[in-house]
Design a protein around this motif. Sequence first.
Motif, PDB file in Angstrom:
ATOM      1  N   GLU A  99       3.842  -3.396  16.421  1.00  0.00           N
ATOM      2  CA  GLU A  99       4.771  -4.499  16.654  1.00  0.00           C
ATOM      3  C   GLU A  99       4.527  -5.585  15.618  1.00  0.00           C
ATOM      4  N   PRO A 100       5.450  -5.865  14.711  1.00  0.00           N
ATOM      5  CA  PRO A 100       6.719  -5.157  14.539  1.00  0.00           C
ATOM      6  C   PRO A 100       6.525  -3.751  13.951  1.00  0.00           C
ATOM      7  N   SER A 101       7.589  -2.944  14.060  1.00  0.00           N
ATOM      8  CA  SER A 101       7.548  -1.573  13.534  1.00  0.00           C
ATOM      9  C   SER A 101       8.576  -1.408  12.419  1.00  0.00           C
ATOM     10  N   PHE A 102       8.276  -0.493  11.522  1.00  0.00           N
ATOM     11  CA  PHE A 102       9.188  -0.206  10.405  1.00  0.00           C
ATOM     12  C   PHE A 102       9.240   1.287  10.165  1.00  0.00           C
ATOM     13  N   GLU A 103      10.273   1.632   9.426  1.00  0.00           N
ATOM     14  CA  GLU A 103      10.395   3.012   8.987  1.00  0.00           C
ATOM     15  C   GLU A 103      10.580   2.944   7.481  1.00  0.00           C
ATOM     16  N   CYS A 104       9.944   3.864   6.774  1.00  0.00           N
ATOM     17  CA  CYS A 104      10.138   3.905   5.327  1.00  0.00           C
ATOM     18  C   CYS A 104      10.898   5.179   4.973  1.00  0.00           C
ATOM     19  N   ASP A 105      11.980   5.006   4.216  1.00  0.00           N
ATOM     20  CA  ASP A 105      12.729   6.165   3.726  1.00  0.00           C
ATOM     21  C   ASP A 105      12.614   6.161   2.208  1.00  0.00           C
ATOM     22  N   ILE A 106      12.650   7.324   1.617  1.00  0.00           N
ATOM     23  CA  ILE A 106      12.760   7.322   0.161  1.00  0.00           C
ATOM     24  C   ILE A 106      13.941   8.166  -0.262  1.00  0.00           C
ATOM     25  N   PHE A 138       0.175   3.444   9.670  1.00  0.00           N
ATOM     26  CA  PHE A 138       1.362   4.207   9.254  1.00  0.00           C
ATOM     27  C   PHE A 138       1.097   5.685   9.491  1.00  0.00           C
ATOM     28  N   GLY A 139       2.187   6.426   9.645  1.00  0.00           N
ATOM     29  CA  GLY A 139       2.068   7.877   9.801  1.00  0.00           C
ATOM     30  C   GLY A 139       3.084   8.552   8.906  1.00  0.00           C
ATOM     31  N   MET A 140       2.599   9.331   7.955  1.00  0.00           N
ATOM     32  CA  MET A 140       3.459   9.884   6.916  1.00  0.00           C
ATOM     33  C   MET A 140       3.524  11.401   7.057  1.00  0.00           C
ATOM     34  N   GLY A 141       4.693  11.963   6.836  1.00  0.00           N
ATOM     35  CA  GLY A 141       4.814  13.419   6.870  1.00  0.00           C
ATOM     36  C   GLY A 141       4.456  14.017   5.526  1.00  0.00           C
ATOM     37  N   SER A 179       0.835  -1.209   0.000  1.00  0.00           N
ATOM     38  CA  SER A 179       0.000   0.000   0.000  1.00  0.00           C
ATOM     39  C   SER A 179       0.867   1.255   0.000  1.00  0.00           C
ATOM     40  N   ILE A 180       1.919   1.234   0.828  1.00  0.00           N
ATOM     41  CA  ILE A 180       2.784   2.417   0.923  1.00  0.00           C
ATOM     42  C   ILE A 180       3.489   2.682  -0.409  1.00  0.00           C
ATOM     43  N   ARG A 181       4.014   1.623  -1.013  1.00  0.00           N
ATOM     44  CA  ARG A 181       4.688   1.799  -2.310  1.00  0.00           C
ATOM     45  C   ARG A 181       3.730   2.351  -3.364  1.00  0.00           C
ATOM     46  N   ALA A 182       2.539   1.810  -3.383  1.00  0.00           N
ATOM     47  CA  ALA A 182       1.565   2.240  -4.397  1.00  0.00           C
ATOM     48  C   ALA A 182       1.241   3.722  -4.216  1.00  0.00           C
ATOM     49  N   CYS A 196       8.084   7.988   6.826  1.00  0.00           N
ATOM     50  CA  CYS A 196       6.884   7.316   7.273  1.00  0.00           C
ATOM     51  C   CYS A 196       7.229   6.255   8.322  1.00  0.00           C
ATOM     52  N   GLY A 197       6.576   6.349   9.483  1.00  0.00           N
ATOM     53  CA  GLY A 197       6.676   5.291  10.473  1.00  0.00           C
ATOM     54  C   GLY A 197       5.476   4.376  10.323  1.00  0.00           C
TER      55      GLY A 197
END
Length: 328
Positions: free
Chosen positions: A252-259, A294-297, A226-229, A269-270
């Motif tokens: 849990e589990p948690s991730f961070e997305c960087d671009i 997720f929480g995106m700036g 979903s995030i990639r799309a 995005c956390g």
Amino acid sequence: MDLDGIRAEALAAIEAAGDDEALQALRVKYLGRKSDLSAALRELGNLDAKARAEAGARANRVKKAIEEALEARGAALLSQRAGALATREWLDLSLPAEAPRKGHLHPITLVEADLEHLFRGMGYRVVEGPWVEDEFHNFDALNIPASHPSRDDWDTFWLSDGNLLRTHTSPVQIRAMRRFGAPLRAIFPGRVFRNEAVDATHEACFTQIEGLVIDRDIVPGHLFHSIRAILSAILGEEVEARFRPSFFPFTEPSFECDIRRGGRWMELCGMGMVHPKVLEAGGIDPLEWTGFAFGMGIDRLTLMRYGIDDIRWFHGADLRFLEQFGCA
Ligand code: PHE
């Protein structure tokens, strides 16, 4: 008396009359009591019956012709005056008016609107929460108890009544779960506030968009896809994104997305799988349901979309920056 002569003279004079006053004088001269025509009519009495009838008819025709000529000349003078007036006081109603100055949307609002549109298309509903939050929704319900050191990750503006300016959009997760229950698919866009030093990528007030999906058998793959799309749609290309392990108390589990943009990785995005305690706080049974959040700036996404180098442009005083985002 020569009726034809009277008629010819009168019509010529009327045709030459320059204004209403002259016309009025001619009316008196040719039709008045002292006119030749009136004299001619008076003389009819001296004729015998047959000649009188004939001469009377002729005299009346002349009278009628003069009356008609007066009328026609009067109308011609009137329309001449109207024409002159129109020329003098001419008004061009087809001239385009000066267009009113139109405002336009702020770049962050543009991106937010696009995000809303994209998410709605994927079946998400849009929910908003309050900027002034209570400690329970902003922290406790998100598995961040008062004593927990991770509270320090969110530099908080506390209010004198014990409430706070929300530090993230995550508290709306709790509000939405309690309001709508499971299954749930929603986004929560809006402003958040952090008491931290301002630099090119940090502002004390910025905009996030939170997403929450709760259903049966939700796994991290759903989240990554979903995030990639969404990112590809917003940035208009295949984005280079990386997901790395991270920590948030409420996932849990948690991730961070960087671009990656211009050779630099930027935290955007956390996210993670919704923590069972958070589901519980939202009144949802964690044994039956799973979910991701997720929480995106939005500010940072806007920086990347338009290639802007400094987040401080957004709320700066230089309108030339904002004016670039008006549509033609
Ligand atoms: N609320 C987190 C933040 O502001 C982001 C986040 C949202 C992380 C949802 C995980 C899940 O940093």
